[in-house]
Design an enzyme around this catalytic site. Structure first.
Site, PDB file in Angstrom:
ATOM      1  N   GLU A  53      36.116 -87.872  45.487  1.00 59.60           N
ATOM      2  CA  GLU A  53      37.176 -88.244  44.546  1.00 59.60           C
ATOM      3  C   GLU A  53      37.618 -89.685  44.793  1.00 59.60           C
ATOM      4  OE1 GLU A  53      36.974 -85.669  46.590  1.00 59.60           O
ATOM      5  OE2 GLU A  53      38.238 -83.989  45.978  1.00 59.60           O
ATOM      6  N   CYS A  87      42.839 -85.682  49.095  1.00 61.66           N
ATOM      7  CA  CYS A  87      42.443 -86.143  47.771  1.00 61.66           C
ATOM      8  C   CYS A  87      43.401 -85.649  46.692  1.00 61.66           C
ATOM      9  CB  CYS A  87      41.029 -85.680  47.450  1.00 61.66           C
ATOM     10  SG  CYS A  87      39.819 -86.489  48.508  1.00 61.66           S
ATOM     11  N   ALA A 157       2.434 -74.361  56.779  1.00 55.16           N
ATOM     12  CA  ALA A 157       1.294 -74.522  55.878  1.00 55.16           C
ATOM     13  C   ALA A 157       0.255 -73.506  56.303  1.00 55.16           C
ATOM     14  CB  ALA A 157       0.736 -75.931  55.981  1.00 55.16           C
ATOM     15  N   ARG A 189      12.453 -82.757  56.969  1.00 52.09           N
ATOM     16  CA  ARG A 189      12.986 -82.986  58.319  1.00 52.09           C
ATOM     17  C   ARG A 189      14.294 -83.761  58.270  1.00 52.09           C
ATOM     18  NH1 ARG A 189       7.702 -84.642  62.023  1.00 52.09           N
ATOM     19  NH2 ARG A 189       6.805 -82.542  62.063  1.00 52.09           N
ATOM     20  N   GLU A 287       9.573 -75.161  62.327  1.00 49.01           N
ATOM     21  CA  GLU A 287       8.226 -75.604  61.924  1.00 49.01           C
ATOM     22  C   GLU A 287       7.089 -74.858  62.619  1.00 49.01           C
ATOM     23  OE1 GLU A 287       7.022 -79.609  61.602  1.00 49.01           O
ATOM     24  OE2 GLU A 287       8.608 -80.176  60.217  1.00 49.01           O
TER      25      GLU A 287
HETATM   26 ZN   LIG Z   1      39.127 -84.886  49.926  1.00 49.92          ZN
END
Ligand SMILES: [Zn+2]
Length: 351
Positions: A53, A87, A157, A189, A287
């Site tokens: 914000e 905020c 993989a 990663r 991994e």
């Molecule tokens: Zn904030």
């Protein structure tokens, strides 16, 4: 309503720019609209720096327009003093009359307080535009805080006949990822706070686990070395990036390496995940190898999995991990390779 979706979608898009650096804070995006025109945009770039914000308000060239603008924000504006002032107070001070919020803050101690503050100041507040998408955006943050463990992504993989990457043929590893898909691996990663491999993978592959084929910082490296069997000459212990070692045996001290004792008479994975939680590591990429990945799958201790299939037959080697056939997945084609993407239903929905 069409309008609201359009601007909230933009908030989500902006928020995603914070994927690598916002953690441990959530990714958040904000858009300011006046007379159906976007006059300001922002997102939370880096933990400890300005919230979305604040960045959106700062980007507005003519601040006099704020008094008749709407601010869209993917997550409820904060109402407490953290590293930055709240905020909600800033929005009130800038006299922005209308606030559209994607989802409320998932934590009970702050949930709704920002909204209440804005309403008490006489502002129009709309909550829940693209709510599910906005919650998905912060699923790592929600998982970390509700399950007290990192958000866990499994990645491997496999060959077309179901064997794992890095098989040794005549003593040499066979790399299943192509140069292009290994860029994707490195991108993954840098999008995680930590990366983990098992003892066997560390010993046989000697991986560095750093980010080289993409931009961004390297994750904290995590390895299991129960009986202090790994050679200090391995890349993981080069001291360039912090490494955490789960172990039962005392080790000799090493630069940038932390040894974390694990009680092997108890379930080990939950202890390890708790240790990462205590170190505020919000996300973990696992991994390999096959045994470690399978133990996460068997324990149901994972949130996402990415599986690359290479158009190669290996005929033998370590069987790739297996996720239940009942588990739905999406298939995508990236650089000519098939990827299966599994995602667990969001079990960490707080509130
Ligand atoms: Zn904030």
């Amino acid at each position: 309503m069409e309008e609201e979706y359009k601007y909230m979608r933009r908030c989500i898009q902006l928020a995603q720019n914070g994927r690598c650096n916002a953690a441990p804070n959530p990714m958040v995006g904000a858009v300011i609209v006046c007379d159906r025109q976007i006059i300001g945009e922002g997102y939370h770039i880096r933990c400890g720096e300005a919230h979305a914000e604040v960045n959106a308000i700062r980007s507005v060239k003519d601040p006099s327009l704020l008094k008749r603008s709407t601010i869209y924000v993917s997550l409820e504006p904060c109402s407490h003093y953290g590293k930055t002032p709240p905020c909600a107070d800033l929005i009130i001070e800038k006299q922005i009359p209308r606030i559209v919020i994607g989802c409320i803050d998932p934590f009970s101690e702050v949930a709704g307080r920002g909204i209440r503050k804005l309403k008490d100041a006489g502002r129009e507040v709309i909550v829940g535009v693209m709510e599910e998408e906005c919650r998905q955006l912060i699923r790592r943050f929600i998982t970390f805080h509700t399950l007290h463990r990192p958000y866990i992504t499994l990645k491997w993989a496999e060959s077309a006949d179901g064997y794992l990457d890095m098989q040794r043929k005549d003593g040499c590893p066979v790399m299943l990822s192509s140069p292009l898909t290994s860029m994707l691996v490195h991108k993954k990663r840098t999008e995680h706070s930590a990366i983990m491999v098992g003892t066997r993978t560390a010993r046989l592959d000697n991986p560095g686990l750093t980010v080289r084929h993409w931009y961004g910082r390297s994750p904290v490296r995590v390895v299991i070395d129960r009986s202090a069997a790994l050679s200090p000459a391995l890349q993981l212990f080069d001291g360039n990036t912090p490494t955490l070692v789960f172990t039962e045996k005392p080790h000799e001290a090493a630069l940038n390496v932390e040894y974390i004792p694990i009680d092997y008479s108890q379930d080990t994975l939950p202890q390890m995940m708790h240790a990462l939680y205590e170190r505020r590591l919000q996300s973990l990429l696992v991994e390999g190898g096959s045994m470690l990945l399978q133990s996460f799958i068997d324990a149901g201790l994972w949130d996402e999995a990415f599986v690359e299939t290479a158009p190669v037959l290996l005929h033998s080697g370590a069987k790739a991990p297996k996720i239940s056939d009942d588990m739905p997945f999406e298939v995508s084609l990236v650089f000519g390779r098939n990827f299966r993407h599994y995602r667990q239903a969001n079990r960490a929905n707080a509130g």
